[in-house]
Design a protein around this motif. Structure first.
Motif, mmCIF file in Angstrom:
data_model
loop_
_atom_site.group_PDB
_atom_site.id
_atom_site.type_symbol
_atom_site.label_atom_id
_atom_site.label_comp_id
_atom_site.label_asym_id
_atom_site.label_seq_id
_atom_site.Cartn_x
_atom_site.Cartn_y
_atom_site.Cartn_z
ATOM 1 N N GLU A 16 0.575 -7.054 -6.336
ATOM 2 C CA GLU A 16 0.928 -7.501 -4.985
ATOM 3 C C GLU A 16 2.431 -7.616 -4.809
ATOM 4 O OE1 GLU A 16 -1.415 -10.915 -3.999
ATOM 5 O OE2 GLU A 16 -3.195 -9.974 -4.821
ATOM 6 N N PRO A 17 3.119 -6.489 -4.990
ATOM 7 C CA PRO A 17 4.572 -6.525 -4.931
ATOM 8 C C PRO A 17 5.056 -6.743 -3.497
ATOM 9 C CG PRO A 17 3.827 -4.279 -5.080
ATOM 10 C CD PRO A 17 2.616 -5.125 -5.212
ATOM 11 N N LYS A 18 6.295 -7.214 -3.389
ATOM 12 C CA LYS A 18 6.872 -7.417 -2.060
ATOM 13 C C LYS A 18 7.358 -6.094 -1.498
ATOM 14 C CE LYS A 18 7.810 -12.170 -2.150
ATOM 15 N NZ LYS A 18 8.020 -12.586 -3.548
ATOM 16 N N PHE A 19 7.658 -5.167 -2.407
ATOM 17 C CA PHE A 19 8.244 -3.901 -1.966
ATOM 18 C C PHE A 19 7.676 -2.763 -2.811
ATOM 19 C CE2 PHE A 19 11.788 -0.790 -2.144
ATOM 20 C CZ PHE A 19 11.767 -0.439 -0.804
ATOM 21 N N ILE A 20 7.223 -1.712 -2.147
ATOM 22 C CA ILE A 20 6.665 -0.575 -2.878
ATOM 23 C C ILE A 20 7.398 0.695 -2.471
ATOM 24 C CG2 ILE A 20 4.528 0.545 -3.602
ATOM 25 C CD1 ILE A 20 2.979 -1.503 -2.071
ATOM 26 N N VAL A 21 7.801 1.463 -3.460
ATOM 27 C CA VAL A 21 8.335 2.793 -3.190
ATOM 28 C C VAL A 21 7.179 3.768 -3.340
ATOM 29 C CG1 VAL A 21 9.944 4.567 -3.915
ATOM 30 C CG2 VAL A 21 10.602 2.171 -4.069
ATOM 31 N N VAL A 22 6.840 4.434 -2.259
ATOM 32 C CA VAL A 22 5.728 5.378 -2.306
ATOM 33 C C VAL A 22 6.313 6.778 -2.180
ATOM 34 C CG1 VAL A 22 3.514 5.997 -1.316
ATOM 35 C CG2 VAL A 22 4.323 3.665 -1.159
ATOM 36 N N ASP A 23 6.248 7.518 -3.281
ATOM 37 C CA ASP A 23 6.923 8.813 -3.322
ATOM 38 C C ASP A 23 5.907 9.935 -3.114
ATOM 39 O OD1 ASP A 23 8.705 10.817 -3.682
ATOM 40 O OD2 ASP A 23 9.494 10.084 -5.590
ATOM 41 N N GLU A 24 5.965 10.580 -1.974
ATOM 42 C CA GLU A 24 5.088 11.727 -1.691
ATOM 43 C C GLU A 24 3.635 11.454 -2.054
ATOM 44 O OE1 GLU A 24 6.149 14.980 -0.815
ATOM 45 O OE2 GLU A 24 8.268 15.036 -1.347
ATOM 46 N N PRO A 25 3.017 10.499 -1.400
ATOM 47 C CA PRO A 25 1.665 10.126 -1.826
ATOM 48 C C PRO A 25 0.640 11.223 -1.577
ATOM 49 C CG PRO A 25 2.212 9.039 0.229
ATOM 50 C CD PRO A 25 3.446 9.748 -0.220
ATOM 51 N N THR A 26 0.968 12.194 -0.775
ATOM 52 C CA THR A 26 -0.044 13.184 -0.419
ATOM 53 C C THR A 26 0.212 14.537 -1.051
ATOM 54 O OG1 THR A 26 1.218 13.668 1.561
ATOM 55 C CG2 THR A 26 -0.566 12.105 1.768
ATOM 56 N N LYS A 27 1.146 14.561 -1.992
ATOM 57 C CA LYS A 27 1.468 15.827 -2.636
ATOM 58 C C LYS A 27 0.226 16.411 -3.314
ATOM 59 C CE LYS A 27 5.286 17.408 -5.483
ATOM 60 N NZ LYS A 27 6.222 16.964 -6.502
ATOM 61 N N GLY A 28 -0.066 17.656 -3.007
ATOM 62 C CA GLY A 28 -1.154 18.346 -3.695
ATOM 63 C C GLY A 28 -2.549 17.900 -3.300
ATOM 64 N N LEU A 29 -2.665 17.164 -2.205
ATOM 65 C CA LEU A 29 -4.008 16.767 -1.773
ATOM 66 C C LEU A 29 -4.405 17.583 -0.538
ATOM 67 C CD1 LEU A 29 -3.850 12.882 -2.010
ATOM 68 C CD2 LEU A 29 -4.700 14.504 -3.674
ATOM 69 N N ASP A 30 -5.689 17.835 -0.405
ATOM 70 C CA ASP A 30 -6.108 18.569 0.785
ATOM 71 C C ASP A 30 -6.185 17.611 1.979
ATOM 72 O OD1 ASP A 30 -8.758 17.404 1.009
ATOM 73 O OD2 ASP A 30 -9.192 18.511 -0.826
ATOM 74 N N TRP A 31 -6.430 18.169 3.134
ATOM 75 C CA TRP A 31 -6.316 17.411 4.377
ATOM 76 C C TRP A 31 -7.193 16.156 4.372
ATOM 77 C CZ3 TRP A 31 -3.101 16.816 8.088
ATOM 78 C CH2 TRP A 31 -3.498 16.236 9.291
ATOM 79 N N ALA A 32 -8.448 16.321 3.957
ATOM 80 C CA ALA A 32 -9.380 15.198 4.024
ATOM 81 C C ALA A 32 -8.953 14.087 3.068
ATOM 82 C CB ALA A 32 -10.785 15.679 3.686
ATOM 83 N N ARG A 33 -8.614 14.451 1.850
ATOM 84 C CA ARG A 33 -8.175 13.478 0.853
ATOM 85 C C ARG A 33 -6.907 12.773 1.315
ATOM 86 N NH1 ARG A 33 -11.836 13.346 0.097
ATOM 87 N NH2 ARG A 33 -13.379 14.338 -1.231
ATOM 88 N N LYS A 34 -6.049 13.552 1.928
ATOM 89 C CA LYS A 34 -4.765 13.045 2.362
ATOM 90 C C LYS A 34 -4.969 11.867 3.311
ATOM 91 C CE LYS A 34 -1.655 15.266 5.099
ATOM 92 N NZ LYS A 34 -0.943 16.489 5.494
ATOM 93 N N HIS A 35 -5.846 12.080 4.282
ATOM 94 C CA HIS A 35 -6.082 11.019 5.244
ATOM 95 C C HIS A 35 -6.663 9.789 4.586
ATOM 96 C CE1 HIS A 35 -5.279 11.801 9.498
ATOM 97 N NE2 HIS A 35 -4.821 12.915 8.936
ATOM 98 N N GLU A 36 -7.568 10.039 3.644
ATOM 99 C CA GLU A 36 -8.200 8.931 2.941
ATOM 100 C C GLU A 36 -7.148 8.112 2.189
ATOM 101 O OE1 GLU A 36 -12.134 10.191 1.374
ATOM 102 O OE2 GLU A 36 -11.177 9.485 -0.449
ATOM 103 N N VAL A 37 -6.287 8.832 1.442
ATOM 104 C CA VAL A 37 -5.280 8.138 0.640
ATOM 105 C C VAL A 37 -4.317 7.374 1.550
ATOM 106 C CG1 VAL A 37 -3.274 8.506 -0.837
ATOM 107 C CG2 VAL A 37 -5.428 9.643 -1.361
ATOM 108 N N ILE A 38 -3.904 8.021 2.631
ATOM 109 C CA ILE A 38 -2.973 7.369 3.559
ATOM 110 C C ILE A 38 -3.593 6.110 4.152
ATOM 111 C CG2 ILE A 38 -1.959 7.670 5.853
ATOM 112 C CD1 ILE A 38 -0.422 8.874 3.549
ATOM 113 N N GLU A 39 -4.860 6.228 4.531
ATOM 114 C CA GLU A 39 -5.548 5.071 5.094
ATOM 115 C C GLU A 39 -5.557 3.917 4.100
ATOM 116 O OE1 GLU A 39 -9.699 5.598 6.351
ATOM 117 O OE2 GLU A 39 -8.786 6.885 7.880
ATOM 118 N N ARG A 40 -5.863 4.270 2.833
ATOM 119 C CA ARG A 40 -5.943 3.216 1.816
ATOM 120 C C ARG A 40 -4.583 2.585 1.567
ATOM 121 N NH1 ARG A 40 -11.192 1.962 1.587
ATOM 122 N NH2 ARG A 40 -12.360 3.896 1.724
ATOM 123 N N ILE A 41 -3.549 3.417 1.544
ATOM 124 C CA ILE A 41 -2.215 2.867 1.321
ATOM 125 C C ILE A 41 -1.868 1.917 2.464
ATOM 126 C CG2 ILE A 41 0.249 3.413 1.225
ATOM 127 C CD1 ILE A 41 -0.444 5.921 -0.278
ATOM 128 N N GLY A 42 -2.171 2.345 3.696
ATOM 129 C CA GLY A 42 -1.897 1.505 4.852
ATOM 130 C C GLY A 42 -2.662 0.193 4.773
#
Lengths: 318, 285
Positions: free
Chosen positions: A173-199
């Motif tokens: 539960e950090p106060k600050f997270i550096v998220v570096d290219e979280p969607t690199k190499g993921l297809d469209w569907a996975r990308k949305h899923e990962v982004i949603e989870r990060i959000g």
């Protein structure tokens, strides 16, 4: 709305020593991120995005030198002793690394790698750590629990690995997270899923986030503010909506109209190598509106009518 | 149950080298540990009335020039020959891996100094260097171990450093740093487990050559001393009787050959199992 400033950079320069001299990957960067805020850094490959992200984590390679300051709650982390900084790293300042495929240790079960974070920072006891890990995995929508926690990284798909990394980054539960290219190499569907989870994780812990990407759809979904980088400098910076709807800098306009939904109109030319930075405005060789003055005068960030919206162009707001 | 059996069969078929190698090594180690208690003759009991008897029921490998049972001596000698090699490889690998990881992880001046040292060690021909070390320390089994270790550790150090550098460049080390691991923890739980596979393969493959090097030193009279049943020493002792009683030299010679063969099979087997590409590397070493 009046939250405290969490990270502030002050005239930050990141330089890499190369065989014949130095290249400046990050040039005079002045950014600040408030508590709970998401700043998105957008730019082409090699424009210094990741160098900035790694400089906050102090994970730059040995040939890099830092000038200027990075303040975390007012404390300069550039000059902090390694011992003191290690207490922050992982616990208060964490990261979700790029390239999910290689960022997990291939010899340790993925559940155990998340347990480690708890054991390092929060829990003393292994079974309590595992309980937390499983809860986190469930929140991230990972299937086949609890067996999945005993799987090795090679047994997981790319999207699952990325979510394990999200778990590693957010476990403390950090106060600050550096998220570096979280969607690199993921297809469209996975990308949305990962982004949603990060959000989701971000809003749950109200962590501030530096999101590094070259994907505007990711930026639009997650960020409060966007900074556009070009050849080591911020060229435009403002609230996400403003930047995306009323881009000011010709480079921003160029990349937005190069998006597939806007007709793929690519910008002419290539972004310059950091060893051969053009004089004057760094973008002038590719800029459709460049004038003589652009080739000699290096523009500062200029304010535009909207609050907090700046652009590094001589003709900003004209 | 049946499933398990099938799985085991599949494993054996895929890793036949490993299975054959480990069975032979287990047999050899079994002979080495249990064998001496099954011997009916004292390996050092001199009986001139029974000297140079050819292989028979009483003495399966015959007797030597002093009437000692050659089979018993070979079995007792295994203790010394294989024991020396195992100690040398384990200690050498420990020193080498420590030095290699430290050099690879620290980089810079530490790396340069340690690696120059390793290169100096590697620039001497192994046997000659071991001879020189024994020349200064004096003869004996302990000194033989020291001499061989001094020669061997540099090989492991160079390998360990190279592997460390490869592992250090991987993203998961950076990720491990980012979650707040200390340096020691990264070395112990991230770098070491990721390089140990290759080290085990090279170490197992080097047991054979070390046995031979040890036997060579003893043959020259610098390692174990008479009347020890060390294999090299036995070969040396039997060489004058090679026409009348070839079994005196053949038995320890064959024992050494079989042992080296078994350990090499095991090493190759582990290598194939862990990483099929590793074979080329081992051959180049």
């Amino acid at each position: 709305m009046d939250s405290k400033i969490l990270i502030q950079t002050d005239h930050l320069y990141v330089q890499f020593a190369i065989p014949n001299g130095k290249v400046c990957a990050v040039n005079d960067l002045n950014l600040s991120i408030k508590e709970g805020e998401v700043l998105c850094l957008v730019g082409e490959s090699g424009c210094g995005k990741s160098a900035f992200g790694n400089s906050i984590l102090r994970l730059l390679p040995d040939n890099a030198t830092l000038q200027g300051h990075i303040y975390y709650y007012g404390k300069d982390i550039v000059r902090m002793p390694e011992k003191e900084f290690r207490l922050l790293r992982g616990k208060e300042i964490a990261c979700i690394p790029q390239s999910a495929a290689t960022s997990l240790n291939p010899l340790i079960e993925c559940g155990k790698q998340v347990d480690e974070v708890y054991l390092l920072h929060k829990e003393k006891n292994k079974s309590a750590a595992r309980k937390n890990t499983l809860r986190l995995f469930k929140m991230l929508g990972l299937p086949r629990l609890p067996e999945l926690a005993g799987d090795y990284p090679h047994e997981l798909s790319g999207g699952m690995k990325q979510r394990v990394l999200v778990a590693m980054g957010t476990a403390a539960e950090p106060k600050f997270i550096v998220v570096d290219e979280p969607t690199k190499g993921l297809d469209w569907a996975r990308k949305h899923e990962v982004i949603e989870r990060i959000g989701y994780m971000q809003s749950m812990h109200n962590s501030a986030m530096l999101l590094i990407t070259h994907d505007f759809s990711v930026a639009e979904l997650l960020s409060d503010r966007i900074a556009i980088m070009y050849a080591g400098e911020v060229v435009e910076h403002g609230e996400t909506k403003q930047v995306l709807q009323k881009p000011q800098h010709p480079y921003t306009k160029g990349i937005i109209s190069a998006l597939p939904q806007n007709g793929f109109k690519a910008i002419e030319g290539f972004s310059p190598a950091l060893t051969e930075i053009p004089s004057g405005c760094r973008f002038h060789p590719r800029c459709p509106n460049a004038t003589c003055e652009c080739t000699v005068q290096h523009p500062e960030l200029q304010k535009i009518n909207e609050p907090n919206h700046v652009s590094r162009c001589l003709y900003a707001g004209v | 149950m049946n499933n398990k059996l099938d799985g085991f069969r599949h494993f054996c078929r895929r890793n036949s080298l490993f299975v054959i190698g480990s069975i032979s090594v287990i047999l050899i180690l079994f002979t080495m540990t249990v064998g001496p208690s099954l011997c009916t003759h004292d390996p050092n009991a001199v009986k001139y009335s029974e000297k140079c008897i050819s292989p028979c029921a009483e003495y399966p490998f015959g007797t030597d020039f002093s009437g000692r049972c050659v089979l018993c001596r070979v079995i007792y000698g295994a203790h010394i020959s294989i024991g020396v090699a195992l100690v040398v490889v384990v200690v050498g690998a420990f020193i080498g891996v420590t030095v290699g990881i430290v050099a690879g992880y620290a980089g810079g001046a530490v790396d340069s100094i340690l690696m120059r040292l390793v290169e100096i060690m590697l620039s001497f021909p192994g046997t000659i260097f071991a001879l020189a070390v024994l020349g200064t320390l004096g003869n004996g089994t302990i000194n033989q171990i020291i001499a061989l270790t001094v020669v061997r550790w540099a090989h492991y150090a160079r390998l360990a450093r190279g592997e460390t550098l490869t592992v250090m460049n991987s993203d998961y080390i950076q990720a491990a740093q980012a979650i707040g691991n200390s340096r020691l923890r990264i070395i112990v739980s991230y770098i070491f487990p990721n390089i140990i596979g290759q080290i085990i393969v090279i170490a197992t493959l080097s047991i054979g050559p070390v046995i031979l090097a040890g036997a060579a030193l003893s043959y020259l009279g610098l390692g174990a001393q008479i009347p020890s049943p060390e294999w090299g020493l036995m070969i040396n002792g039997g060489k004058e009787y090679i026409r009348q009683a070839p079994w005196i030299t053949l038995a320890p010679g064959m024992a050494a050959v079989l042992t080296v063969f078994a350990f090499n099979l095991l090493g190759e087997g582990i290598g194939d199992m862990i990483d099929p590409r590793l074979k080329e590397k081992a051959e180049a070493d």
